[in-house]
Design a protein around this motif. Structure first.
Motif, short mmCIF file in Angstrom:
data_model
loop_
_atom_site.label_atom_id
_atom_site.label_comp_id
_atom_site.label_asym_id
_atom_site.label_seq_id
_atom_site.Cartn_x
_atom_site.Cartn_y
_atom_site.Cartn_z
N PHE A 124 39.34 47.00 32.08
CA PHE A 124 40.25 47.01 33.21
C PHE A 124 41.35 48.03 32.94
N VAL A 125 41.01 49.29 33.06
CA VAL A 125 41.94 50.36 32.79
C VAL A 125 42.43 50.94 34.10
N ALA A 126 43.46 51.80 34.04
CA ALA A 126 44.09 52.33 35.25
C ALA A 126 43.23 53.43 35.87
N LYS A 127 42.04 53.07 36.35
CA LYS A 127 41.20 54.02 37.04
C LYS A 127 41.58 54.04 38.52
N PHE A 183 39.70 42.46 49.77
CA PHE A 183 38.58 41.78 49.10
C PHE A 183 37.29 42.59 49.23
N ALA A 184 37.11 43.25 50.36
CA ALA A 184 35.92 44.09 50.52
C ALA A 184 35.94 45.22 49.50
N TYR A 185 37.11 45.78 49.25
CA TYR A 185 37.22 46.87 48.28
C TYR A 185 36.95 46.38 46.85
N ILE A 186 37.43 45.17 46.53
CA ILE A 186 37.16 44.61 45.21
C ILE A 186 35.65 44.44 45.01
N VAL A 187 34.99 43.91 46.01
CA VAL A 187 33.54 43.71 45.91
C VAL A 187 32.82 45.04 45.79
N ARG A 188 33.26 46.03 46.52
CA ARG A 188 32.65 47.35 46.41
C ARG A 188 32.82 47.89 44.98
N THR A 189 33.99 47.71 44.41
CA THR A 189 34.25 48.17 43.04
C THR A 189 33.33 47.47 42.05
N LEU A 190 33.18 46.16 42.20
CA LEU A 190 32.31 45.40 41.31
C LEU A 190 30.85 45.80 41.48
N CYS A 191 30.44 46.05 42.72
CA CYS A 191 29.05 46.46 42.98
C CYS A 191 28.75 47.81 42.33
N GLU A 192 29.73 48.70 42.36
CA GLU A 192 29.54 50.01 41.74
C GLU A 192 29.50 49.89 40.22
N ALA A 226 46.50 36.42 33.74
CA ALA A 226 46.03 35.14 33.21
C ALA A 226 44.52 35.17 33.01
N ALA A 227 43.81 35.83 33.93
CA ALA A 227 42.36 35.95 33.82
C ALA A 227 41.98 36.72 32.56
N TYR A 228 42.79 37.71 32.22
CA TYR A 228 42.48 38.51 31.03
C TYR A 228 42.61 37.68 29.75
N ALA A 229 43.50 36.71 29.77
CA ALA A 229 43.61 35.81 28.61
C ALA A 229 42.33 35.01 28.45
N SER A 230 41.80 34.51 29.57
CA SER A 230 40.54 33.76 29.54
C SER A 230 39.40 34.66 29.06
N TYR A 231 39.33 35.85 29.61
CA TYR A 231 38.28 36.81 29.22
C TYR A 231 38.34 37.11 27.73
N ALA A 237 39.37 38.41 39.70
CA ALA A 237 40.19 38.90 38.60
C ALA A 237 39.46 38.76 37.27
N LEU A 238 38.79 37.64 37.09
CA LEU A 238 38.04 37.40 35.86
C LEU A 238 36.86 38.36 35.75
N LEU A 239 36.18 38.60 36.84
CA LEU A 239 35.03 39.51 36.84
C LEU A 239 35.48 40.96 36.61
N LEU A 240 36.64 41.31 37.11
CA LEU A 240 37.15 42.67 36.95
C LEU A 240 37.51 42.99 35.51
N CYS A 241 37.74 41.95 34.71
CA CYS A 241 38.08 42.16 33.30
C CYS A 241 36.87 42.63 32.49
N ILE A 242 35.67 42.34 32.98
CA ILE A 242 34.46 42.69 32.26
C ILE A 242 34.17 44.19 32.42
N SER A 243 33.81 44.82 31.32
CA SER A 243 33.48 46.24 31.36
C SER A 243 31.98 46.44 31.39
N GLN A 244 31.55 47.66 31.68
CA GLN A 244 30.13 47.97 31.67
C GLN A 244 29.55 47.82 30.27
#
Length: 420
Positions: A55-58, A360-369, A102-107, A401-408
């Protein structure tokens, strides 16, 4: 530290993020989500230094933050234009950042416990958190000593008298709990249909699915939204043209487990007679159908009436009235409607609602990519966001938020040293 202890620690930290706890010995303004956010910022800083954060500043993350900020500014502007003091959603950007931290702490703790982290593992944690919440909520209801013990340390939010007999949990209640249960059911459905799911996994997922449907509906019938979406997905896959036998296994397993688990719930009802009221609340529609021949629930009837309430001025449709709660009675909703879409329109108009939906649509698009192989999961979660708004205004950003913490790299199975 043993693997079991690490896993328990990760589970506790994830609980404090997923089900924010309010402590009796701390001010009401401080909850476990905020504490985990502080912890998460520390973990993120270390990961950025070590260059192992997903989750870097891309550009995608910056645009996501900008969209959330735009939504907050629109909400603030509508309160200024309408001369109201409503704070709802005007600080959504701050709330989003806290949830993400907070999600990043869980991750980070899950990664520490298992040496790796991926979408499947995150999904399993979400499922087990909801199963645990359901069991402890049920214990609160049937065992006063258990309830008394936990209430010494945590502020347990009980259901109001008008909401009926329902469970209250540790860190959640009513629709906020039902939404989390609904999310977990979608994860179960998705994980069941993965090609690598073994027979044992299918059985365990099915048991969790049945338990969450029952226990979740005992807290909030919003759980049904996730149940219907999950079942639709499983049935849709089972009816697919390709590899029918493999795709049908999850549905067949779920049906068989469901039939086998019915006697268990009947036994629970016999052991705890007070649970009968919970069953009636959870499955009110079925009870009414048996008694009257018509499927209906009190909340559904009220919701249908609320859907008839909409703005009657162009100005309200465009920018809203800047109100969420009835200014004359804080116990009532503004204009007497709790419908999510209507409340957004009355508060910040179609402008605010559109930007929030775009967020939310943009978040999903980001995760799909980022994770194209899991595209169906993200689309299901997006559908859930819009489906939830049919009933209430809350959202499921905490899951994103939790899913966005995961990297490729995480998803490719990179192994980490057991350090945080």
């Amino acid at each position: 530290m043993g693997k079991i202890i690490k896993a328990i620690l990760a589970y506790v930290v994830s609980w404090m993020f997923f089900f924010p706890l309010s402590f009796t010995f701390l001010p009401d303004s401080i909850n476990s989500k905020m504490l985990m956010a502080v912890l998460g910022v520390g973990f993120l800083w270390k990961d950025l230094v070590d260059r192992r954060s997903g989750f870097v500043a891309k550009q995608s993350v910056i645009l996501m933050f900008m969209t959330a900020m735009m939504f907050s500014l629109i909400c603030y502007a509508t309160t200024v234009i309408n001369s109201t003091t409503t704070a709802d959603y005007t600080t959504y950007f701050v709330s989003m950042v806290v949830w993400w931290a907070a999600a990043y702490a869980s991750y980070a703790m899950i990664r520490y416990a298992h040496g790796e982290v991926n979408i499947k593992l995150i999904g399993i944690y979400i499922i087990m958190l909801c199963v645990g919440q359901g069991l402890i909520s049920f214990l609160f209801y049937v065992s006063h000593p258990v309830y008394t013990f936990f209430s010494q340390f945590f502020n347990i939010q009980e259901a109001t008298a008008k909401s009926g007999t329902r469970l209250c949990g540790l860190g959640t209640s009513a629709d906020t709990g039902g939404i989390r249960y609904a999310v977990s059911l979608v994860f179960i459905a998705y994980l069941m249909l993965q090609s690598k799911a073994s027979r044992k996994e299918l059985v365990m997922y099915s048991i969790c699915f049945c338990a969450i449907i029952v226990l979740g509906n005992m807290m909030a019938r919003t759980t049904t939204v996730g149940a219907l979406l999950a079942l639709f997905y499983i049935i849709y896959k089972a009816m697919g043209r390709n590899d029918n036998i493999r795709n049908a296994k999850p549905l067949l397993t779920l049906c068989l487990v469901g039939l086998c688990i019915v006697p268990v719930f009947l036994l629970v009802n016999a052991i705890f007679p007070q649970a009968a009221e919970l069953y009636e609340f959870a499955f009110e529609g079925f009870y009414n159908y048996i008694e009257t021949g018509n499927w209906s629930t009190s909340s559904t009837n009220v919701l249908i009436e609320m859907w008839k309430i909409w703005p009657n001025t162009i100005k309200t449709w465009l920018i809203g009235d800047g109100l969420f709660i009835d200014p004359n009675d804080s116990s009532l909703y503004y204009m007497g409607t709790d419908v999510g879409y209507a409340r957004f329109v009355f508060f910040c108009g179609l402008l605010g609602l559109s930007v929030f939906a775009l967020f939310f649509a943009y978040i999903v698009r980001t995760l799909c990519e980022r994770f194209p192989l899991h595209k169906e999961l993200f689309i299901l979660l997006l559908i859930m966001v819009f489906a939830i708004w049919i009933k209430v205004t809350t959202d499921i950003f905490f899951v994103f938020a939790l899913l966005l913490c995961i990297s490729q790299e995480d998803e490719r199975g990179i192994q980490y040293e057991n350090s945080i």
